[in-house]
Scaffold this active site. Structure first.
Site, PDB file in Angstrom:
ATOM      1  N   HIS A 199       1.691   4.710  -2.751  1.00 49.27           N
ATOM      2  CA  HIS A 199       1.873   6.158  -2.589  1.00 49.27           C
ATOM      3  C   HIS A 199       3.217   6.593  -3.170  1.00 49.27           C
ATOM      4  CE1 HIS A 199      -1.668   7.003  -0.222  1.00 49.27           C
ATOM      5  NE2 HIS A 199      -1.316   6.207   0.766  1.00 49.27           N
ATOM      6  N   HIS A 205       0.828  -1.208   0.000  1.00 47.45           N
ATOM      7  CA  HIS A 205       0.000   0.000   0.000  1.00 47.45           C
ATOM      8  C   HIS A 205       0.862   1.258   0.000  1.00 47.45           C
ATOM      9  CE1 HIS A 205      -3.548   2.492   1.264  1.00 47.45           C
ATOM     10  NE2 HIS A 205      -2.588   3.219   1.799  1.00 47.45           N
ATOM     11  N   GLU A 206       1.786   1.334   0.942  1.00 47.98           N
ATOM     12  CA  GLU A 206       2.589   2.555   1.043  1.00 47.98           C
ATOM     13  C   GLU A 206       3.462   2.750  -0.187  1.00 47.98           C
ATOM     14  OE1 GLU A 206       2.065   4.885   3.120  1.00 47.98           O
ATOM     15  OE2 GLU A 206       0.592   3.697   4.209  1.00 47.98           O
ATOM     16  N   HIS A 211       3.093   6.901  -6.817  1.00 51.09           N
ATOM     17  CA  HIS A 211       2.350   8.108  -7.185  1.00 51.09           C
ATOM     18  C   HIS A 211       3.279   9.320  -7.157  1.00 51.09           C
ATOM     19  CE1 HIS A 211      -1.854  10.204  -6.643  1.00 51.09           C
ATOM     20  NE2 HIS A 211      -1.325  10.433  -7.823  1.00 51.09           N
TER      21      HIS A 211
END
Length: 698
Positions: free
Chosen positions: A491, A487-488, A494
């Site tokens: 980021h 998940h991280e 992104h």
């Protein structure tokens, strides 16, 4: 808000009047302007902040008082170039204060909070600056701007209006007072949460009380106790959420009860770190500020600038999920109670029992024990053979660890990241272990953000809170920790894939209820067969995880979804309840209001307490998620639909990854977020994939 973190300066402006020895006086000469952590001392921050605010204030005055007619270049672009020194010191300070803090940094944070709020207000409430921006905004269709530049002008106008630029002079002074007070209260709340988390660690007198915990974990608990001067005892640290990982293995019911009670009492048990009064002040001041700005509530103010747009849309979303989630949780509770009764437990299921007995249900129903997974989830393999391998297979990225760059703590690691064409894309920093001076949870931040205007490339970091094992022991992760790592890194991708002109739009600078979407999509690769087979190997034998174990993992995913969804919804509903209040509706009793709010929403199911209770809910009372915690579910709707898109189009492939990167990950905040999704997906998101994922379709 664009000023502090998003507005940088560009080469060519006068250097700050700081001593050359101050590491923030000039851009870092390390690769990609990587911070010179080995040269940064606590005493360097205050003078750099002081000079940085002074420098940017002068830059803004020059722009506002420019005698030339306003143009996009001499006003908006000039704003984007401003504040270079302040950005350099801010990014490092706030990251280190979160991940490696000390008394000096915390004291400075308390001092800085109202000063930085005042600095921001001085720019956003500057009437001359607003007049220049409005003059450009009013003729924006005639300026022949490219789409990103036009959207930037529109965003600046929106930011100024929402910040109070249209208020009278007297009301602007009231607003400044609110902002300064709120900044101080938010900082105090955050610091109390960290201190209370450390103070709430459970002290256990005998090894027998820890029955069920692995030997390595018991040894770590003994070492932690010794470090606190409690020789012969055992210490179980408390993490940021209500739920605590040891609850799934502790056989002693009294120990489980004490551990959960310690976690749930944080911030509401009296003493120096009690947050109840801060909560009431924050709720009241936020409501008063919203009213001053012309909004019915703080939530109404916040949501207007999100993709949800208004409180009705958020309330509808949360209500749509609440009843089926609680119904699901009650079914799960009934299954758990059967196990308790079968063991002649002679007690009713309580919150501190849930995870311990839920795992037993999983074992019975799926012949599956969560602890069977951990030997296959060794940290380095998860990272390099899982997270990085997925990024290679989907996007063509490669990684090379480097040891020559300085770090702020010995466990921190650094990698160069190369694009598919072999050119360096970014630098990635990994800070994976929990520490007593590190805030809870997991997060990503950018030390350097990508911008064509500034000629900068990303330096991004992921922070997790994995318990560090005893020396010589492997770092074995839970399934949730594996998912968090993916998940991280979503980021991080992104941030790394950002390909924008202006720093205002770089990377993750998108609406709060959209920012979790790309990171949630990246979680899909954690269980994608070709990815999982590459990293899920036994740390001792190298044997791959047996297919039947993986099948059990996938089958068991929907079990406990009632619990997971209900605890999340309870927290999201509390966030809305507090922030939809008018100032005269703020109660006097925090815990009574919390209990009534959960009851009114139909999520007051005692065996499933909120993921965060009010008094340690840092996301919304000190972080950037006030009235925005619903955003995880809002973004998951987009995520679930996107996972379906990948599957419909052949799953894991460079073609699919490149499309996702081109249409979404590279665009930052350069356009309306939902339009961005539509251009990627070809339509609006459907809710059915999310309902199916959450097990809420029956």
């Amino acid at each position: 808000m664009m000023i502090l973190a998003a507005s940088l300066a560009v080469a060519g402006l006068a250097q700050a009047a700081l001593p050359a020895a101050n590491p923030f006086a000039a851009p870092s000469t390390l690769p990609l302007q990587y911070p010179p952590f080995d040269k940064i001392a606590d005493g360097d921050f205050a003078p750099a902040f002081e000079e940085g605010m002074k420098e940017q204030a002068a830059e803004i005055e020059r722009i506002a008082n420019n005698k030339a007619a306003p143009t996009f270049e001499n006003t908006v672009v000039a704003m984007e170039r401003s504040g270079r020194l302040l950005n350099r010191v801010s990014t490092v300070f706030f990251s280190l204060n979160g991940t490696n803090t000390n008394d000096t940094l915390q004291a400075l944070d308390r001092t800085l909070a109202p000063k930085l709020a005042a600095h921001s207000d001085a720019m956003l409430l500057n009437p001359k600056m607003y007049a220049r921006i409005k003059a450009l905004y009013d003729k924006r269709d005639k300026l022949k701007l490219d789409p990103e530049s036009k959207y930037l002008l529109e965003r600046y106008h929106t930011d100024y209006v929402r910040a109070g630029a249209r208020l009278s002079a007297a009301d602007k002074e009231k607003l400044k007072a609110y902002n300064a007070k709120l900044a101080g209260l938010q900082t105090a709340f955050a610091q109390n949460v960290l201190k209370e988390m450390n103070a709430s660690a459970l002290v256990v007198g005998t090894k027998e009380e820890l029955d069920g915990m692995p030997d390595a974990a018991i040894a770590k608990a003994a070492a932690d106790a010794k470090a606190r001067g409690l020789e012969g005892k055992y210490v179980i640290p408390v993490v940021n959420t209500t739920g605590q990982a040891p609850l799934s293995v502790l056989k002693n019911r009294s120990t489980r009860e004490r551990l959960l009670a310690a976690a749930m009492a944080r911030g509401s048990r009296g003493g120096d770190f009690d947050n109840r009064d801060l909560v009431l002040q924050l709720a009241k001041l936020r409501a008063e500020r919203a009213a001053l700005l012309g909004y019915a509530s703080h939530a109404a103010y916040h949501l207007e600038d999100q993709t949800a747009k208004d409180t009705a849309a958020v309330d509808e979303l949360l209500a749509e999920f609440a009843q089926p989630a609680v119904r699901n949780a009650r079914r799960e509770a009934a299954d758990i109670q059967k196990v308790i009764d079968a063991e002649n437990g002679r007690f009713r299921l309580a919150a501190h029992d849930w995870q311990f007995y839920a795992d037993k249900v999983s074992k019975e129903r799926y012949a599956f024990d969560q602890n069977e997974l951990k030997p296959y989830f060794e940290l380095n393999s998860v990272l390099e053979n899982g997270v990085f391998f997925a990024a290679n297979q989907v996007f063509g990225l490669t990684f090379k660890e480097r040891k020559d760059l300085p770090v702020y703590q010995a466990d921190v690691r650094v990698w160069d990241v190369f694009d598919a064409d072999g050119k360096q894309l970014a630098i990635f920093i990994g800070d994976f272990y929990a520490r007593g001076n590190k805030r809870g949870g997991a997060w990503m931040n950018a030390y350097v953000s990508q911008s064509k205007l500034l000629g900068t490339q990303p330096v991004v970091a992921n922070h997790l809170n994995i318990p560090k094992p005893a020396n010589g022991e492997p770092t074995l992760l839970t399934y949730d920790e594996v998912r968090t790592a993916f998940h991280e890194f979503g980021h991080a991708l992104h941030g790394m894939f950002s390909n924008v002109q202006y720093p205002r739009f770089s990377g993750t600078r998108v609406p709060r209820d959209f920012v979790e979407f790309p990171s949630q999509v990246n979680e899909m690769w954690a269980t994608w067969p070709t990815i999982l087979n590459n990293y899920a190997k036994h740390y001792q034998t190298g044997a791959p995880m047996p297919k039947e174990l993986l099948d059990k993992v996938l089958a068991a995913q929907k079990f406990n979804e009632g619990h997971r969804t209900t605890e999340y919804l309870a927290a999201a509903i509390l966030d809305q309840k507090w922030h939809q209040l008018k100032a005269d509706q703020v109660p006097t009793d925090v815990l009574a209001f919390e209990a009534q709010s959960l009851k009114d929403a139909g999520v007051d199911f005692a065996p499933v307490p909120p993921r965060y209770r009010t008094t340690y809910f840092s996301h919304v009372f000190s972080g950037g998620y006030s009235a925005g915690y619903y955003g995880y579910l809002w973004a998951e709707k987009l995520d679930a639909d996107t996972v379906d898109w990948f599957k419909e189009n052949g799953g894991l492939s460079r073609k699919n990854g490149d499309w996702f990167r081109q249409k979404l990950l590279s665009k930052g905040g350069t356009m309306d977020a939902m339009q961005m999704f539509r251009e990627f997906r070809g339509r609006d998101a459907k809710v059915e994939p999310l309902l199916e994922r959450r097990g809420l379709t029956d």
